[in-house]
Design a protein around this motif. Structure first.
Motif, PDB file in Angstrom:
ATOM      1  N   LEU A   1      37.786  47.577  81.750  1.00 35.22           N
ATOM      2  CA  LEU A   1      37.904  48.342  82.806  1.00 35.22           C
ATOM      3  C   LEU A   1      38.915  49.368  82.987  1.00 35.22           C
ATOM      4  O   LEU A   1      38.979  50.694  83.006  1.00 35.22           O
ATOM      5  CB  LEU A   1      37.282  47.856  83.948  1.00 35.22           C
ATOM      6  CG  LEU A   1      36.090  47.082  84.217  1.00 35.22           C
ATOM      7  CD1 LEU A   1      35.796  46.468  85.428  1.00 35.22           C
ATOM      8  CD2 LEU A   1      34.950  48.083  83.630  1.00 35.22           C
ATOM      9  N   ALA A   2      40.093  48.890  82.736  1.00 33.45           N
ATOM     10  CA  ALA A   2      41.116  49.611  82.881  1.00 33.45           C
ATOM     11  C   ALA A   2      41.472  50.478  81.830  1.00 33.45           C
ATOM     12  O   ALA A   2      41.895  51.942  82.116  1.00 33.45           O
ATOM     13  CB  ALA A   2      42.531  48.835  82.975  1.00 33.45           C
ATOM     14  N   LEU A   3      41.150  50.280  80.548  1.00 30.88           N
ATOM     15  CA  LEU A   3      41.305  51.248  79.551  1.00 30.88           C
ATOM     16  C   LEU A   3      40.211  52.503  79.779  1.00 30.88           C
ATOM     17  O   LEU A   3      40.279  53.461  79.452  1.00 30.88           O
ATOM     18  CB  LEU A   3      40.979  50.742  78.100  1.00 30.88           C
ATOM     19  CG  LEU A   3      41.353  51.242  76.914  1.00 30.88           C
ATOM     20  CD1 LEU A   3      42.509  52.042  76.969  1.00 30.88           C
ATOM     21  CD2 LEU A   3      41.133  50.460  75.718  1.00 30.88           C
ATOM     22  N   GLU A   4      38.964  51.819  80.255  1.00 33.70           N
ATOM     23  CA  GLU A   4      37.725  52.652  80.585  1.00 33.70           C
ATOM     24  C   GLU A   4      38.333  53.797  81.526  1.00 33.70           C
ATOM     25  O   GLU A   4      38.146  54.906  81.155  1.00 33.70           O
ATOM     26  CB  GLU A   4      36.768  51.993  81.052  1.00 33.70           C
ATOM     27  CG  GLU A   4      35.428  52.052  80.120  1.00 33.70           C
ATOM     28  CD  GLU A   4      34.485  51.291  81.148  1.00 33.70           C
ATOM     29  OE1 GLU A   4      34.108  50.061  80.465  1.00 33.70           O
ATOM     30  OE2 GLU A   4      33.926  51.464  82.037  1.00 33.70           O
ATOM     31  N   ARG A   5      39.061  53.497  82.476  1.00 34.30           N
ATOM     32  CA  ARG A   5      39.477  54.383  83.628  1.00 34.30           C
ATOM     33  C   ARG A   5      40.511  55.275  83.108  1.00 34.30           C
ATOM     34  O   ARG A   5      40.610  56.589  83.432  1.00 34.30           O
ATOM     35  CB  ARG A   5      40.203  53.743  84.724  1.00 34.30           C
ATOM     36  CG  ARG A   5      39.061  52.915  85.518  1.00 34.30           C
ATOM     37  CD  ARG A   5      39.659  52.310  86.880  1.00 34.30           C
ATOM     38  NE  ARG A   5      38.698  51.409  87.458  1.00 34.30           N
ATOM     39  CZ  ARG A   5      39.030  50.135  87.908  1.00 34.30           C
ATOM     40  NH1 ARG A   5      40.247  49.678  87.444  1.00 34.30           N
ATOM     41  NH2 ARG A   5      38.138  49.391  88.109  1.00 34.30           N
ATOM     42  N   ILE A   6      41.402  54.887  82.134  1.00 35.87           N
ATOM     43  CA  ILE A   6      42.295  55.549  81.624  1.00 35.87           C
ATOM     44  C   ILE A   6      41.776  56.661  80.580  1.00 35.87           C
ATOM     45  O   ILE A   6      41.952  57.937  80.591  1.00 35.87           O
ATOM     46  CB  ILE A   6      43.428  54.865  80.620  1.00 35.87           C
ATOM     47  CG1 ILE A   6      44.269  53.963  81.397  1.00 35.87           C
ATOM     48  CG2 ILE A   6      44.341  55.641  79.724  1.00 35.87           C
ATOM     49  CD1 ILE A   6      45.009  53.070  80.888  1.00 35.87           C
ATOM     50  N   LYS A   7      40.974  56.214  79.684  1.00 33.66           N
ATOM     51  CA  LYS A   7      39.964  57.180  78.906  1.00 33.66           C
ATOM     52  C   LYS A   7      39.253  58.233  79.929  1.00 33.66           C
ATOM     53  O   LYS A   7      39.290  59.465  79.541  1.00 33.66           O
ATOM     54  CB  LYS A   7      38.987  56.687  78.009  1.00 33.66           C
ATOM     55  CG  LYS A   7      39.927  55.827  76.980  1.00 33.66           C
ATOM     56  CD  LYS A   7      38.847  55.032  76.074  1.00 33.66           C
ATOM     57  CE  LYS A   7      39.442  54.128  75.134  1.00 33.66           C
ATOM     58  NZ  LYS A   7      38.483  53.228  74.185  1.00 33.66           N
ATOM     59  N   GLU A   8      38.745  57.806  80.770  1.00 32.82           N
ATOM     60  CA  GLU A   8      37.998  58.738  81.761  1.00 32.82           C
ATOM     61  C   GLU A   8      38.891  59.699  82.440  1.00 32.82           C
ATOM     62  O   GLU A   8      38.459  61.064  82.508  1.00 32.82           O
ATOM     63  CB  GLU A   8      37.152  57.989  82.776  1.00 32.82           C
ATOM     64  CG  GLU A   8      35.910  57.261  82.412  1.00 32.82           C
ATOM     65  CD  GLU A   8      35.450  56.415  83.503  1.00 32.82           C
ATOM     66  OE1 GLU A   8      35.860  56.480  84.529  1.00 32.82           O
ATOM     67  OE2 GLU A   8      34.593  55.490  83.144  1.00 32.82           O
ATOM     68  N   ASN A   9      40.086  59.178  82.773  1.00 31.90           N
ATOM     69  CA  ASN A   9      40.917  60.127  83.575  1.00 31.90           C
ATOM     70  C   ASN A   9      41.498  61.094  82.613  1.00 31.90           C
ATOM     71  O   ASN A   9      41.878  62.523  82.682  1.00 31.90           O
ATOM     72  CB  ASN A   9      41.944  59.292  84.113  1.00 31.90           C
ATOM     73  CG  ASN A   9      41.630  58.857  85.630  1.00 31.90           C
ATOM     74  OD1 ASN A   9      40.807  59.486  86.253  1.00 31.90           O
ATOM     75  ND2 ASN A   9      42.063  57.393  85.860  1.00 31.90           N
ATOM     76  N   ARG A  10      41.745  60.782  81.429  1.00 34.11           N
ATOM     77  CA  ARG A  10      42.228  61.549  80.078  1.00 34.11           C
ATOM     78  C   ARG A  10      41.338  62.664  80.023  1.00 34.11           C
ATOM     79  O   ARG A  10      41.829  63.738  79.600  1.00 34.11           O
ATOM     80  CB  ARG A  10      42.746  60.877  78.905  1.00 34.11           C
ATOM     81  CG  ARG A  10      43.872  60.069  79.014  1.00 34.11           C
ATOM     82  CD  ARG A  10      44.210  59.423  77.582  1.00 34.11           C
ATOM     83  NE  ARG A  10      45.187  58.609  77.823  1.00 34.11           N
ATOM     84  CZ  ARG A  10      45.780  57.590  76.928  1.00 34.11           C
ATOM     85  NH1 ARG A  10      44.955  57.404  75.984  1.00 34.11           N
ATOM     86  NH2 ARG A  10      46.952  57.077  77.199  1.00 34.11           N
ATOM     87  N   GLU A  11      40.227  62.425  79.928  1.00 35.30           N
ATOM     88  CA  GLU A  11      38.953  63.285  79.698  1.00 35.30           C
ATOM     89  C   GLU A  11      38.869  64.396  80.673  1.00 35.30           C
ATOM     90  O   GLU A  11      38.686  65.525  80.693  1.00 35.30           O
ATOM     91  CB  GLU A  11      37.409  62.763  79.456  1.00 35.30           C
ATOM     92  CG  GLU A  11      37.454  61.926  78.112  1.00 35.30           C
ATOM     93  CD  GLU A  11      37.500  62.661  77.129  1.00 35.30           C
ATOM     94  OE1 GLU A  11      38.272  62.345  76.098  1.00 35.30           O
ATOM     95  OE2 GLU A  11      36.915  63.735  76.966  1.00 35.30           O
ATOM     96  N   LEU A  12      39.073  63.846  82.191  1.00 39.97           N
ATOM     97  CA  LEU A  12      38.811  64.836  83.230  1.00 39.97           C
ATOM     98  C   LEU A  12      39.999  65.566  83.016  1.00 39.97           C
ATOM     99  O   LEU A  12      39.930  66.994  83.702  1.00 39.97           O
ATOM    100  CB  LEU A  12      38.959  63.997  84.455  1.00 39.97           C
ATOM    101  CG  LEU A  12      37.502  63.078  84.786  1.00 39.97           C
ATOM    102  CD1 LEU A  12      37.868  62.133  86.002  1.00 39.97           C
ATOM    103  CD2 LEU A  12      36.500  64.146  85.093  1.00 39.97           C
ATOM    104  N   ALA A  13      41.177  65.321  82.535  1.00 37.04           N
ATOM    105  CA  ALA A  13      42.247  66.264  82.659  1.00 37.04           C
ATOM    106  C   ALA A  13      42.163  67.305  81.472  1.00 37.04           C
ATOM    107  O   ALA A  13      43.284  68.325  81.575  1.00 37.04           O
ATOM    108  CB  ALA A  13      43.619  65.395  82.631  1.00 37.04           C
ATOM    109  N   LYS A  14      41.563  66.989  80.550  1.00 35.17           N
ATOM    110  CA  LYS A  14      41.486  68.251  79.348  1.00 35.17           C
ATOM    111  C   LYS A  14      40.997  69.361  80.036  1.00 35.17           C
ATOM    112  O   LYS A  14      40.138  69.429  81.002  1.00 35.17           O
ATOM    113  CB  LYS A  14      40.539  67.725  78.425  1.00 35.17           C
ATOM    114  CG  LYS A  14      41.094  66.597  77.580  1.00 35.17           C
ATOM    115  CD  LYS A  14      40.173  66.170  76.508  1.00 35.17           C
ATOM    116  CE  LYS A  14      40.605  65.041  75.481  1.00 35.17           C
ATOM    117  NZ  LYS A  14      39.822  64.727  74.629  1.00 35.17           N
ATOM    118  N   PRO A  15      41.398  70.387  79.475  1.00 38.75           N
ATOM    119  CA  PRO A  15      41.271  72.042  80.140  1.00 38.75           C
ATOM    120  C   PRO A  15      39.754  72.420  79.773  1.00 38.75           C
ATOM    121  O   PRO A  15      39.215  71.720  78.613  1.00 38.75           O
ATOM    122  CB  PRO A  15      42.181  73.019  79.323  1.00 38.75           C
ATOM    123  CG  PRO A  15      43.045  72.002  78.543  1.00 38.75           C
ATOM    124  CD  PRO A  15      42.604  70.506  78.666  1.00 38.75           C
TER     125      PRO A  15
END
Length: 87
Positions: A73-87
């Motif tokens: 789950l923690a890795l999932e959240r990191i990946k989700e947040n990285r995707e959201l941060a992409k322009p």
């Protein structure tokens, strides 16, 4: 001084997150966190991943990865947040 396996930029991001959340962080607390990172590194944790998850989530400390079946789950959240941060 940080151990070589702790990424200075990731550690700084964690400190910035604590500051942004107005969570006091004394020099003694920093030493204790580094000790905690060293102990958990010895237990097999990826402490940089834990610091990154804590910074992203606004946590005041680092925590072990939470498993749900085979999903991390923690890795999932990191990946989700990285995707959201992409322009």
């Amino acid at each position: 001084m940080l151990p070589s396996y702790i990424d200075a930029e990731t550690f700084a991001a964690f400190l910035e997150s604590r500051k942004a959340h107005k969570a006091p962080f004394t020099p003694r607390a920093e030493k204790l966190l580094i000790s905690k990172c060293m102990r958990h590194h010895g237990e097999g944790w990826d402490v940089n991943e834990a610091l990154e998850a804590a910074a992203i989530s606004g946590w005041k400390s680092i925590y072990p990865r939470v498993k749900r079946g085979q999903e991390d789950l923690a890795l999932e959240r990191i990946k989700e947040n990285r995707e959201l941060a992409k322009p």
